[in-house]
Design a protein around this motif. Structure first.
Motif, mmCIF file in Angstrom:
data_model
loop_
_atom_site.group_PDB
_atom_site.id
_atom_site.type_symbol
_atom_site.label_atom_id
_atom_site.label_comp_id
_atom_site.label_asym_id
_atom_site.label_seq_id
_atom_site.Cartn_x
_atom_site.Cartn_y
_atom_site.Cartn_z
ATOM 1 N N SER A 123 0.993 -1.436 0.013
ATOM 2 C CA SER A 123 -0.291 0.113 0.267
ATOM 3 C C SER A 123 0.569 1.495 -0.209
ATOM 4 O O SER A 123 2.213 1.347 0.553
ATOM 5 C CB SER A 123 -0.610 0.482 1.591
ATOM 6 N N ASP A 135 -1.993 7.961 -0.100
ATOM 7 C CA ASP A 135 -3.817 8.366 -0.815
ATOM 8 C C ASP A 135 -4.375 7.243 -1.504
ATOM 9 O O ASP A 135 -5.201 7.515 -2.111
ATOM 10 C CB ASP A 135 -2.937 9.158 -2.634
ATOM 11 N N LEU A 190 -3.806 4.120 -2.259
ATOM 12 C CA LEU A 190 -3.410 4.003 -3.497
ATOM 13 C C LEU A 190 -2.943 1.728 -2.452
ATOM 14 O O LEU A 190 -1.721 2.001 -1.713
ATOM 15 C CB LEU A 190 -1.602 4.085 -3.777
ATOM 16 N N ARG A 220 -7.009 3.193 -6.249
ATOM 17 C CA ARG A 220 -6.455 4.139 -5.637
ATOM 18 C C ARG A 220 -7.793 3.363 -4.548
ATOM 19 O O ARG A 220 -9.236 4.171 -5.393
ATOM 20 C CB ARG A 220 -6.767 5.121 -6.185
#
Length: 179
Positions: free
Chosen positions: A148, A151, A153, A171
């Motif tokens: 990960s 933001d 992701l 995302r």
């Protein structure tokens, strides 16, 4: 090689951004938060009881053992490993609730529960280090990421029909079903 004991609680852990461990090592739904000095700084629990091991669960585990033994035998070429037969497999009385613990970039703890037959691929609960329950993801839904980032992701490693890996990045906008 010993057949072993089926459904022993595992040791699952991952590291939070502050260095603490999120650790599960019991049969119930309990995640301990362990500080750098080894002290327990918190415990996250949910009232989900372990599943009692019955004849159907035993037989499903025996079949998984037979398949794993057959795969091991097919891989042996230059060495020999002898493994006890399925009749030597010993069973715990209950299936542990937790099958994996992973922490993402934002310190959300992804707790994979075992399914009803004792396999690791059950629903995934997402909780925070302060014990807040975020939600549960269905078995056929979003899974814990392989990695990960900031933001929201999330990266997943997927194998194609030739076993060549591809990295898929998504995302995560919201874990809220409305959002």
């Amino acid at each position: 090689m010993s057949a072993g004991r089926a459904f022993e609680p595992g040791l699952y852990y991952d590291v939070l951004t502050d260095g603490r461990l999120a650790l599960a090592d019991s049969i119930g739904y309990r995640i301990k938060l362990i500080a750098l000095d080894g002290s327990v700084t918190g415990v996250i629990e949910r009232p989900i009881a372990p599943l009692a091991v019955d004849d159907a669960i035993r037989e499903a585990e025996r079949e998984r053992y037979r398949e794993a033994t057959a795969q091991l035998e097919s891989l042996q070429s230059s060495f020999q490993v002898e493994r006890e037969g399925v009749e030597e497999l010993v069973f715990a009385d209950e299936v542990p609730v937790i099958g994996a613990v992973e922490v993402d970039w934002e310190d959300r703890i992804w707790v994979t529960r075992r399914s009803a037959d004792g396999d690791r691929e059950g629903p995934v609960d997402i909780v925070t280090p302060d014990g807040r329950y975020v939600g549960t993801l269905a078995v056929d839904g979003l899974r814990p990421p392989d990695a990960s980032g900031p933001d929201g992701l999330l990266a997943y490693i997927e194998l194609d029909e030739f076993d060549l890996p591809t990295v898929r990045v998504i995302r995560l906008v919201s874990l809220d079903p409305q959002g």
